[in-house]
Design a protein around this motif. Structure first.
Motif, PDB file in Angstrom:
ATOM      1  N   PHE B  38     -41.973 -12.284 -41.871  1.00 35.07           N
ATOM      2  CA  PHE B  38     -40.659 -11.772 -42.262  1.00 35.07           C
ATOM      3  C   PHE B  38     -40.136 -10.735 -41.273  1.00 35.07           C
ATOM      4  N   PHE B 103     -36.907  13.213 -62.979  1.00 38.27           N
ATOM      5  CA  PHE B 103     -36.784  14.324 -62.044  1.00 38.27           C
ATOM      6  C   PHE B 103     -37.168  15.658 -62.695  1.00 38.27           C
ATOM      7  N   ILE B 165     -38.118  -9.181 -51.319  1.00 35.14           N
ATOM      8  CA  ILE B 165     -37.532  -7.845 -51.196  1.00 35.14           C
ATOM      9  C   ILE B 165     -37.484  -7.162 -52.559  1.00 35.14           C
ATOM     10  N   TYR B 176     -45.600   3.725 -57.924  1.00 36.71           N
ATOM     11  CA  TYR B 176     -45.222   5.145 -57.920  1.00 36.71           C
ATOM     12  C   TYR B 176     -45.228   5.718 -59.331  1.00 36.71           C
TER      13      TYR B 176
ATOM     14  N   LYS C 231     -33.787  -9.437 -43.067  1.00 30.55           N
ATOM     15  CA  LYS C 231     -34.817  -8.519 -42.553  1.00 30.55           C
ATOM     16  C   LYS C 231     -34.351  -7.087 -42.754  1.00 30.55           C
ATOM     17  N   VAL C 233     -31.978  -6.081 -44.774  1.00 28.87           N
ATOM     18  CA  VAL C 233     -31.837  -5.788 -46.205  1.00 28.87           C
ATOM     19  C   VAL C 233     -33.182  -5.350 -46.758  1.00 28.87           C
ATOM     20  N   GLY C 234     -34.214  -6.099 -46.382  1.00 26.01           N
ATOM     21  CA  GLY C 234     -35.555  -5.793 -46.872  1.00 26.01           C
ATOM     22  C   GLY C 234     -36.025  -4.421 -46.435  1.00 26.01           C
ATOM     23  N   VAL C 235     -35.880  -4.184 -45.157  1.00 24.76           N
ATOM     24  CA  VAL C 235     -36.308  -2.888 -44.617  1.00 24.76           C
ATOM     25  C   VAL C 235     -35.520  -1.783 -45.305  1.00 24.76           C
ATOM     26  N   ALA C 237     -34.018  -1.844 -48.283  1.00 24.97           N
ATOM     27  CA  ALA C 237     -34.387  -1.686 -49.695  1.00 24.97           C
ATOM     28  C   ALA C 237     -35.672  -0.894 -49.821  1.00 24.97           C
ATOM     29  N   VAL C 238     -36.649  -1.255 -49.048  1.00 23.82           N
ATOM     30  CA  VAL C 238     -37.938  -0.561 -49.136  1.00 23.82           C
ATOM     31  C   VAL C 238     -37.793   0.892 -48.696  1.00 23.82           C
ATOM     32  N   VAL C 241     -36.246   2.798 -51.484  1.00 18.70           N
ATOM     33  CA  VAL C 241     -37.203   3.074 -52.564  1.00 18.70           C
ATOM     34  C   VAL C 241     -38.143   4.205 -52.163  1.00 18.70           C
ATOM     35  N   VAL C 244     -36.224   7.518 -52.144  1.00 16.04           N
ATOM     36  CA  VAL C 244     -35.942   8.019 -53.506  1.00 16.04           C
ATOM     37  C   VAL C 244     -37.232   8.473 -54.179  1.00 16.04           C
ATOM     38  N   ALA C 245     -38.260   7.635 -54.020  1.00 15.99           N
ATOM     39  CA  ALA C 245     -39.541   8.007 -54.645  1.00 15.99           C
ATOM     40  C   ALA C 245     -40.069   9.301 -54.041  1.00 15.99           C
ATOM     41  N   LEU C 247     -38.432  11.697 -52.645  1.00 14.15           N
ATOM     42  CA  LEU C 247     -37.585  12.790 -53.117  1.00 14.15           C
ATOM     43  C   LEU C 247     -37.945  13.146 -54.551  1.00 14.15           C
ATOM     44  N   ASN C 248     -38.059  12.087 -55.349  1.00 15.23           N
ATOM     45  CA  ASN C 248     -38.393  12.268 -56.755  1.00 15.23           C
ATOM     46  C   ASN C 248     -39.722  13.011 -56.914  1.00 15.23           C
ATOM     47  N   PHE C 249     -40.679  12.611 -56.098  1.00 14.42           N
ATOM     48  CA  PHE C 249     -42.002  13.241 -56.160  1.00 14.42           C
ATOM     49  C   PHE C 249     -41.898  14.744 -55.892  1.00 14.42           C
ATOM     50  N   VAL C 251     -39.266  16.689 -55.953  1.00 10.60           N
ATOM     51  CA  VAL C 251     -38.461  17.394 -56.952  1.00 10.60           C
ATOM     52  C   VAL C 251     -39.229  17.526 -58.261  1.00 10.60           C
ATOM     53  N   ALA C 252     -39.768  16.437 -58.732  1.00  9.37           N
ATOM     54  CA  ALA C 252     -40.469  16.454 -60.024  1.00  9.37           C
ATOM     55  C   ALA C 252     -41.648  17.407 -59.986  1.00  9.37           C
TER      56      ALA C 252
END
Lengths: 814, 210, 266
Positions: B38, B103, B165, B176, C231, C233-235, C237-238, C241, C244-245, C247-249, C251-252
């Motif tokens: 990919f 959060f 994806i 997570y 390709k 889009v995949g990169v 999206a990941v 994630v 965000v994760a 950041l979330n970690f 912050v939380a």
């Protein structure tokens, strides 16, 4: 070829007839393509639309075997057009360089297809006398071409019957296409225009094959196309080095250099030369032409014969014993020694043993079943070949019990062409030396070495034998030591026996025994450089067009006979003053002031020597066609078996009931074999069958069917037929079918194609069917042999089999 | 390890756990070996078809696993599917409350949840959905390459890619939230040791109940 | 300087010297074939056949006359090469001389090139079950052309139907030839001049491309282009994630620590 391969690019119109050059001489298309890039037109005349036709501007189909009608009609067209528009033609050429004006015997008669009386398939001596000129030694001429007994008028009268409607009715050619061919080709009659005819087996392999070629000669002479660049009659030879083989006399009726094989009645050398017309006094001098000397080059034959006999018999050949002429085997004129004749003789048990060198009669000659059966009558046979072919394996072929065949077969493995050194002569007469690239495998050996050993063994066997027949072996000079092709080539070139120096020209050969020469044509192949080092000119590879006007001469590339003259009859390429007819593509021109001139001529090696006609002294104004006794080109010729002019006959197996042109159905002088050779009739075999080759395979396929890359391209025996016929027989492309003739049947895969179109002949629909003859039961890719179908009949002059036209049937295999 | 004031309940049966981890291994294998075809540049790892063979082997396990589990645990499987497809007010409420919760730890807006919470349900939906897409397109590409048109093949690839994806992205979320988020009573601390991983394998989904 | 091959269908006599020269130079083995009712063989390109000539009997300008067309079939060495786009390992790539290069060692056997090629040129040599296979296609005789020689097919062609030179020179040559033959062949065209941003194997065709079995105005398939896009889009999206994760970690965890501080926990 009178010209050569590269010269094809100089043509303005190329007519390929009886040939499929694109498939079977693919490299020729390098030059033909260049000609077309210059604007040349390509005409393809063929019963089948081939890969050649696919490149042609004009395609004209014709019924297989009707070439004489087709080209005869073109002759008629040209003769009529010549009278109407003489300005479009080179009338000076026709008058001065051909026998158009010569007066023929007034007792000549042509009646209903025959040229006189026949006896047992041959014209009588009296009949043949009527074909001669009225005055045999110094023929009278009519420069107005109006005398009814002039060649021109006789030609006109003969071909008056060949009008376009009659011709197209015989050939089945659509009239529009036919006239387009006539018009286009006739244009090459103008000064400065060149037309070339390329032909191959499609023209020669008929019972009247030689007459087919004669029609080209007539046409080309009328159009002034002989001797010029881009012109000529160009035989595309059917095999690699078949040119070399005929040059060395490997035909039943020839000695090396196209000398004749002697007959029993030739009591001595001079009698032989007189009989064959190759003596100095054979010259015929036409009256009133500007040229007053017929060079009669064959008059030198005595020098060539004596020199050849000296090469063979050395010191034993002296004047007193007529240079051992009596040692030469003599033939019986009543016997046919050609391939068909030989097979017939073997079948009749007359021949005990056979040497077969790189040949495959069991698949390559006509009537394979008859040939294979005949071989079984031999006591022994030696096959020398690079593969075990159908001939070597005939005794274990499918359907026979080897225990019932008494022939002892020896198979000698031979080296292939890249495994030994020597020369190959191409269609253009170029002798090109080749080198050994790899060692032959296993026990395979070069033919030359094996032949040498055999001859030495033979001499050993006869040593001490004092009988007359033994002398022909014992007196033979055979002292090559370690034999090499170059030594043999040097012997062919010849030498001065006193000085040992290699001959530089056959013009210097003598008939008194002081020169030796194995083959007068090859004289001049060797020369000496400034330091006296010997050069084999066949090895030259100077890639430069050395002609002042760049007509593609390449005189420094290899060596050609005769005398490295690239375009023969080139004396006819100039007018009486020696100026070329074509200023753009001249072959030679007279200019004694030019420092590059050789004997006053610039360009190619002049044919026949001497000065330009109007410049030369009286008595030495040399006519251009030096190999003819009369010095001019023969529109009319008295030397062939079936008459002075080609005439339409039907093939031995014809779909028609009668000849549409005359009451004589087939060639009365054709050679008809009888060994297992039944004749087919249209009721049982309604279709016209022809045989041919494809690019991917060669001859009987013994090399190519063993080569995986080629077998991949053409894996199976096939038959091509038109869509109409296939539809009527329920045959689709890819179906397995059986093709049969009166002599046998073959299995094949059907290729249904648009390229065979049904032809309308005299109200009848004629369907053609075509098979390649490449397959056999030996080798990797096996299949049935096309020649199982072909008849054991041959041309009246050469006996070449009529492979190209016979009758067949086709049915789908269940 | 259970402490005095804690008790454990069996949240998931042992066979479910086994199935989960077998499926996970297969899925991750598929994911990694698939990724080599990919992302540009990674493909060099796949030369000589090695990873593609592994992909096929893992694919078989990936397909057989659920099939075997389904036929040996029909009631639980059907329950799982029904659970995934049952959505109500509480689920939408969860989605609204989720950002604050994840959060800031604010549970106040959180509605009651069932056996699995909405987030887990979403993940289950992705699992089932991508499973169907992966298997359908994968089957076409594996067994019918050369028989379907090149357009059909390449669109199958596109769908396979999209499922990848979505699946990979959601897998990261799943990992997570399941194991890394500070708020979750994690099975192991952020610095995982071998002891924790063993625990993970043996029976990690025994939710600690406070 | 980009090189190209020009094939002039009007000069080709289908001698198939090119087919055999290609096999000989690349040491490809012969296939076992049968006569399917045509001179044309093998039936298609394959791992062992990188070049073939197609035969077609057609009506010549519709007036009862026939024509027999011989058309080269081999890799077109596109500038906008779908195979290069889809190849995951870079086995297929563009060479600076302009042709599509291929490194068999890198081939993963995925067969995406087989599906993406508008001309259906690359062929793989293994089945679907294990998927273990390698692709094959014309290599533009790279070992020859990078050493001052011409491709084997060009070298052997007797009629110069095949020519090898700088691409822009062949474009000029091709255009001139098309003009020259237009009076005989009104639909004559230079195929490959502009298609797919320019092919490095161009054709002088007497008839329109589909008569010769060539696709008219070939394009890279939408699905191919879609995959190319995915390709990113995949990169993306990941990456989203993970971001965000992450950041979330942070912050939380920060808030948890804050909350426990407020509760008096140390």
């Amino acid at each position: 070829m009178t010209n050569h391969w590269i010269d094809l690019r100089n043509a303005d119109v190329i007519m390929i007839i009886g040939s499929n050059a694109a498939e079977n001489h693919p490299i020729s298309f390098k030059w033909i393509t260049k000609a077309m890039e210059r604007g040349a037109k390509l005409i393809s005349v063929d019963p089948r639309f081939t890969r050649t036709s696919a490149k042609a501007h004009l395609y004209a189909p014709l019924r297989s075997g009707t070439d004489i009608a087709f080209v005869g009609g073109m002759i008629n067209y040209v003769l009529n057009d010549m009278e109407a528009n003489p300005g479009n033609y080179n009338m000076e050429y026709v008058l001065q360089y051909t026998n158009a004006s010569l007066i023929v015997n007034s007792s000549f008669k042509f009646t209903d297809g025959l040229f006189g009386d026949l006896k047992s398939g041959k014209y009588t001596a009296d009949a043949k006398k009527t074909w001669k000129y009225a005055d045999a030694k110094t023929p009278a001429t009519d420069m107005t071409l109006k005398d009814p007994n002039s060649v021109f008028q006789l030609l006109k009268k003969h071909y008056a019957r060949y009008d376009a409607d009659t011709v197209c009715n015989i050939t089945g050619t659509p009239k529009g296409a036919y006239l387009e061919v006539c018009r286009t080709y006739a244009q090459t009659g103008a000064r400065g225009q060149a037309g070339t005819i390329c032909y191959a087996m499609g023209a020669t392999q008929h019972t009247y094959g030689v007459q087919n070629i004669r029609t080209y000669a007539i046409l080309q002479l009328l159009l002034g196309n002989m001797g010029i660049a881009g012109g000529g009659i160009n035989a595309l030879r059917g095999t690699s080095n078949v040119q070399g083989s005929t040059d060395q006399g490997l035909l039943a009726n020839l000695l090396p250099g196209y000398l004749n094989v002697p007959v029993e009645a030739d009591t001595d050398l001079n009698a032989y030369l007189t009989r064959t017309g190759k003596s100095p006094d054979a010259a015929i001098t036409p009256q009133n032409l500007a040229g007053d000397k017929s060079v009669n080059w064959w008059g030198n034959a005595r020098k060539y014969m004596v020199s050849m006999l000296k090469a063979w018999y050395g010191d034993a050949a002296i004047k007193a014993n007529d240079f051992c002429f009596s040692y030469l085997p003599k033939t019986d004129p009543a016997v046919n020694y050609t391939h068909i004749g030989m097979i017939e003789a073997i079948g009749a048990g007359k021949i005990k043993g056979l040497w077969v060198w790189g040949q495959n009669p069991a698949a390559g000659g006509s009537n394979s079943n008859g040939a294979r059966d005949a071989l079984g009558k031999l006591e022994w046979m030696m096959c020398a070949d690079i593969w075990e072919n159908e001939t070597a394996a005939f005794w274990k072929r499918p359907g026979v019990n080897p225990a019932q065949i008494g022939t002892e077969v020896f198979l000698l493995p031979m080296a292939g062409s890249f495994e030994k050194e020597g020369s190959v002569s191409n269609s253009g007469r170029w002798v090109q030396w080749r080198y050994k690239a790899v060692e032959p495998p296993g026990e395979a050996r070069p033919d030359l070495e094996v032949l040498n050993e055999m001859m030495l063994k033979l001499k050993e066997l006869y040593a001490g034998d004092t009988s007359p027949k033994a002398k022909t072996i014992n007196d033979l000079v055979w002292n090559y030591g370690e034999i090499s092709s170059e030594k043999v080539a040097m012997e062919m070139n010849g030498c001065n026996l006193a000085t040992g120096k290699l001959m530089d020209a056959f013009g210097n050969l003598k008939d008194d025994g002081t020169t030796s020469c194995g083959n007068w044509l090859h004289c001049n192949q060797f020369s000496y450089d400034a330091n006296g080092t010997m050069i084999n000119n066949a090895k030259n590879r100077i890639n430069v067009d050395d002609h002042p006007k760049q007509i593609g001469q390449y005189g420094g590339w290899a060596w050609c006979w005769p005398m490295n003259r690239r375009i023969i009859y080139n004396r006819a390429a100039v007018d009486l003053d020696g100026n070329p007819w074509d200023a753009e593509r001249p072959v030679v021109w007279w200019d004694s002031t030019d420092p590059k001139a050789k004997s006053g001529w610039v360009g190619d090696i002049i044919d026949g020597g001497g000065d330009a006609i109007n410049v030369a002294k009286a008595g030495d104004k040399r006519l251009p066609f030096i190999m003819n006794k009369e010095g001019v080109g023969r529109l009319w010729g008295d030397a062939l078996a079936e008459g002075p002019l080609p005439e339409v006959y039907e093939a031995w197996e014809s779909p028609l009931e009668k000849n549409l042109m005359s009451g004589q159905k087939s060639n009365p002088c054709a050679f008809i074999g009888t060994y297992m050779n039944p004749q087919g009739t249209p009721d049982k075999f309604p279709y016209v069958c022809t045989t041919y080759r494809c690019t991917e395979h060669w001859q009987t396929g013994i090399m190519t069917r063993n080569l995986p890359w080629l077998a991949e391209l053409q894996p199976e025996m096939y038959v091509e037929m038109g869509e109409d016929l296939a539809g009527a027989k329920g045959i689709r492309s890819g179906d397995k079918v059986v093709v049969s003739s009166a002599r046998g049947e073959v299995n094949a895969v059907a290729i249904v194609t648009k390229r065979f179109q049904a032809l309308k002949v005299d109200g009848q629909t004629i369907h053609h069917v075509g098979v390649p003859w490449h397959w056999g039961y030996a080798g990797m890719s096996k299949g049935d042999s096309g020649n199982i179908l072909t008849p054991h009949v041959g041309d009246a002059n050469t006996s070449i089999p009529e492979f190209k036209t016979f009758l067949c049937n086709v049915v789908r295999r269940a | 390890m259970a402490t005095a004031h804690e008790r454990t309940i069996e949240r998931f049966k042992k066979r479910t756990v086994w199935f989960h981890w077998i499926n996970t291994v297969a899925f991750v294998t598929l994911l990694v070996t698939g990724m080599f075809l990919f992302l540009p540049g990674l493909g060099i790892v796949a030369q000589d078809s090695i990873t593609r063979v592994i992909h096929r082997v893992a694919a078989v396990i990936f397909v057989l696993g659920p099939i075997v589990y389904f036929f040996t645990n029909p009631k639980m499987s059907l329950h799982f599917i029904k659970e995934t497809l049952t959505w109500g007010k509480d689920d939408f409420q969860w989605m609204k409350a989720a950002p604050d919760y994840h959060f800031s730890g604010d549970e106040n807006k959180m509605p009651p949840q069932g056996h699995v919470n909405t987030g887990q349900k979403m993940w289950q939906g992705v699992v089932i959905g991508t499973f169907i897409l992966f298997v359908a397109t994968g089957t076409v590409m594996w067994f019918f390459k050369g028989e379907v048109s090149s357009g059909v093949f390449q669109w199958c690839l596109v769908i396979h890619d999209l499922a990848f994806i979505a699946g990979f992205a959601m897998l990261l979320v799943h990992i997570y939230l399941g194991a890394i988020h500070p708020r979750m009573e994690r099975i192991f601390s952020f610095h995982a040791g071998w002891e924790d991983i063993r625990t993970l394998c043996q029976g990690p989904l025994r939710q600690m109940v406070r | 300087m980009a090189k190209a091959i020009l094939f002039d269908a009007t000069k080709c006599t289908a001698c198939r010297g090119c087919q055999v020269a290609c096999k000989q130079w690349n040491e490809l083995k012969a296939e076992e074939t049968t006569n399917r009712g045509t001179c044309e063989n093998p039936p298609d390109l394959s791992p062992d056949t990188w070049l073939k000539i197609k035969f077609a009997e057609v009506s010549k300008n519709g007036n009862g006359a026939i024509d027999w067309l011989f058309t080269r079939r081999s890799c077109m060495h596109c500038t906008e090469a779908a195979c290069v786009t889809v190849c995951p390992s870079g086995a297929l790539s563009h060479h600076k001389l302009g042709y599509v290069d291929y490194n068999k060692d890198k081939c993963t056997g995925c067969g995406y090139c087989v599906e993406a090629c508008p001309f259906k040129v690359p062929k793989t040599d293994g089945g679907n079950l294990t998927g273990i296979r390698k692709a094959s296609k014309c290599l533009f005789c790279r070992d020859r052309v990078t050493n001052g020689l011409q491709p084997a097919c060009v070298t052997t062609c007797p009629t110069a139907a095949l020519q090898f030179d700088e691409r822009n020179k062949l474009v000029t040559l091709g255009r001139d030839r098309v003009e020259k033959i237009r009076s005989t062949y009104p639909k004559a065209n230079l195929y490959g001049e502009k298609e797919l941003d320019g092919l490095h194997v161009m054709y002088v065709l007497p008839y329109s491309p589909e008569v010769h079995g060539l696709p008219v105005d070939p394009k890279v398939q939408t699905a191919t282009e879609a995959r190319d896009l995915l390709k990113w889009v995949g990169v993306g999206a990941v990456a989203a994630v993970v971001a965000v994760a992450g950041l979330n970690f942070l912050v939380a965890r920060a808030r948890m620590i804050q909350a426990s501080k407020e509760r008096g926990e140390s």
